[in-house]
Design an enzyme around this catalytic site. Structure first.
Site, mmCIF file in Angstrom:
data_model
loop_
_atom_site.group_PDB
_atom_site.id
_atom_site.type_symbol
_atom_site.label_atom_id
_atom_site.label_comp_id
_atom_site.label_asym_id
_atom_site.label_seq_id
_atom_site.Cartn_x
_atom_site.Cartn_y
_atom_site.Cartn_z
ATOM 1 N N LYS A 188 0.832 -1.203 0.000
ATOM 2 C CA LYS A 188 0.000 0.000 0.000
ATOM 3 C C LYS A 188 0.864 1.248 0.000
ATOM 4 O O LYS A 188 1.893 1.303 0.663
ATOM 5 C CB LYS A 188 -0.920 0.000 1.232
ATOM 6 C CG LYS A 188 -2.053 -1.002 1.167
ATOM 7 C CD LYS A 188 -2.990 -0.842 2.351
ATOM 8 C CE LYS A 188 -4.194 -1.766 2.254
ATOM 9 N NZ LYS A 188 -5.102 -1.607 3.410
ATOM 10 N N HIS A 262 -7.642 -13.674 3.666
ATOM 11 C CA HIS A 262 -7.380 -12.749 4.766
ATOM 12 C C HIS A 262 -7.232 -13.497 6.085
ATOM 13 O O HIS A 262 -6.408 -13.122 6.936
ATOM 14 C CB HIS A 262 -8.510 -11.723 4.860
ATOM 15 C CG HIS A 262 -8.093 -10.450 5.530
ATOM 16 N ND1 HIS A 262 -7.055 -9.662 5.071
ATOM 17 C CD2 HIS A 262 -8.559 -9.825 6.646
ATOM 18 C CE1 HIS A 262 -6.909 -8.610 5.861
ATOM 19 N NE2 HIS A 262 -7.800 -8.692 6.824
ATOM 20 N N ARG A 265 -3.801 -14.850 6.277
ATOM 21 C CA ARG A 265 -2.866 -13.765 6.632
ATOM 22 C C ARG A 265 -2.859 -13.559 8.143
ATOM 23 O O ARG A 265 -1.797 -13.386 8.755
ATOM 24 C CB ARG A 265 -3.285 -12.488 5.898
ATOM 25 C CG ARG A 265 -2.488 -11.225 6.245
ATOM 26 C CD ARG A 265 -2.891 -10.118 5.278
ATOM 27 N NE ARG A 265 -2.665 -8.776 5.767
ATOM 28 C CZ ARG A 265 -1.535 -8.096 5.618
ATOM 29 N NH1 ARG A 265 -0.503 -8.667 5.016
ATOM 30 N NH2 ARG A 265 -1.420 -6.851 6.060
ATOM 31 N N HIS A 288 2.315 -3.230 7.494
ATOM 32 C CA HIS A 288 1.500 -2.221 8.178
ATOM 33 C C HIS A 288 2.307 -0.934 8.336
ATOM 34 O O HIS A 288 3.431 -0.968 8.841
ATOM 35 C CB HIS A 288 1.071 -2.711 9.565
ATOM 36 C CG HIS A 288 0.040 -3.782 9.531
ATOM 37 N ND1 HIS A 288 -0.217 -4.631 10.594
ATOM 38 C CD2 HIS A 288 -0.832 -4.153 8.546
ATOM 39 C CE1 HIS A 288 -1.182 -5.469 10.272
ATOM 40 N NE2 HIS A 288 -1.569 -5.194 9.044
ATOM 41 N N TYR A 297 -3.203 -7.934 17.277
ATOM 42 C CA TYR A 297 -2.750 -9.275 17.647
ATOM 43 C C TYR A 297 -2.183 -9.347 19.061
ATOM 44 O O TYR A 297 -1.656 -10.386 19.448
ATOM 45 C CB TYR A 297 -1.674 -9.746 16.657
ATOM 46 C CG TYR A 297 -2.179 -9.861 15.242
ATOM 47 C CD1 TYR A 297 -2.989 -10.918 14.860
ATOM 48 C CD2 TYR A 297 -1.848 -8.904 14.288
ATOM 49 C CE1 TYR A 297 -3.468 -11.025 13.562
ATOM 50 C CE2 TYR A 297 -2.315 -9.002 12.989
ATOM 51 C CZ TYR A 297 -3.127 -10.058 12.634
ATOM 52 O OH TYR A 297 -3.597 -10.157 11.359
#
Length: 324
Positions: A188, A262, A265, A288, A297
């Site tokens: 991203k 997902h 992942r 991220h 997490y």
């Protein structure tokens, strides 16, 4: 007629005006009107017990109502929806000159929190991988073999790297040309990161590429994608990959709604943390930009620390001995 009767009629009239506005100006659907009617009627009934109306209700009245909903166990999402209805109602009354202020303007929405991701256990992921590998062995030749090799390579790569599904299916054919142990991923915002590939994933990808090369030797057009679609002109779609994963889940005996790219992942990240990886490393591997995204997490780390204390702390061992 008593004061209570007049206030109830006033509230009913104002609610009716608001609902008319929703239908006439916003074209609200019947179900939307029904939801607003239910949520606001309950709130107005609460105000009535406090001898208040929509015209003179205060911010404290709104807070008291939300607190009551919370005590009754109403979920934060439901409380937030009711508050949204109240906000719009009071804004309407303010715009119409029925009120001089909006008592909801100072009210914060209930904290929704971040839902924990769906998780697969290590045993479940291993079952998916083993079943996909068996699918390669059991497949015949031709299209069936190619698809089985592709699915196994996709699954091994995804669980080895934790790539986003868009990153995975969009991998170029030559991503491993310069180094078959590390992939350079553009994520991203155009940010690049290095992602290592384990032995089993490298082997699965190599077998998949060998099958593609064999097809190309027979005249099939070369695809620029590592995971091409059936026609080869485009990369595999996320929808098709998701369908193949759900079919694999059914073969394994896992509820298909629990399995998606997902979710795998998430499994990658959670299983790394369970085995002692630090949060910053997992953040980098997942791509991220902000550590706060990875902190979803932290429940995994907390559970691992709890188990470590129970297993190794002297006092915990004493308590465990006494209980056994």
């Amino acid at each position: 007629m008593g004061t209570k009767g007049r206030s109830e009629r006033s509230d009913e009239s104002e609610l009716a005006l608001f609902l008319d506005m929703l239908m006439a100006e916003r074209g609200a659907a019947a179900k939307t009107i029904e939801a607003y009617t239910s949520d606001l009627s309950e709130f107005l009934a609460f105000l009535s017990t406090k001898r208040k109306t929509a015209r003179d209700a205060s911010a404290d009245n709104v807070r008291a109502y939300l607190a009551q909903l919370s005590r009754k166990g109403l979920a934060p999402t439901s409380r937030a929806r009711k508050l949204s209805a109240m906000r719009q109602f009071f804004r309407f009354l303010l715009a119409e000159g029925i009120r001089a202020d909006d008592p909801c303007s100072a009210i914060d929405s209930p904290k929704l929190g971040r839902p924990l991701p769906k998780l697969l256990s290590l045993a479940e992921v291993e079952s998916l991988l083993e079943t996909a590998a068996q699918g390669v062995e059991q497949a015949g030749e031709g299209v069936a073999k190619r698809r089985a090799l592709r699915l196994y390579a996709l699954l091994e790569t995804l669980y080895a790297t934790g790539l986003r599904v868009s990153e995975l299916i969009g991998l170029p054919r030559g991503v491993l040309v310069s180094d078959d142990q590390v992939m350079t991923i553009k994520g991203k915002g155009g940010r690049e990161r290095l992602v290592p590939l384990n032995d089993s994933a490298r082997k699965a990808v190599a077998d998949h590429l060998a099958a593609l090369a064999a097809d190309e030797a027979q005249g099939r057009a070369r695809s620029p994608w590592l995971f091409p679609s059936g026609g080869g002109g485009q990369h595999l779609t996320r929808q098709r990959f998701g369908q193949e994963l759900k079919a694999l889940a059914i073969a394994v005996g896992i509820e298909p709604s629990r399995v998606s790219p997902h979710v795998l992942r998430h499994a990658f990240a959670s299983h790394l943390l369970e085995r002692g990886a630090d949060l910053r490393t997992v953040q980098q591997l997942l791509g991220h930009a902000d550590i706060s995204t990875t902190q979803i997490y932290t429940h995994v780390i907390e559970e691992r620390l709890r188990r470590l204390v129970e297993q190794h702390h002297p006092l915990a061992q004493v308590h465990l001995t006494k209980r056994s």
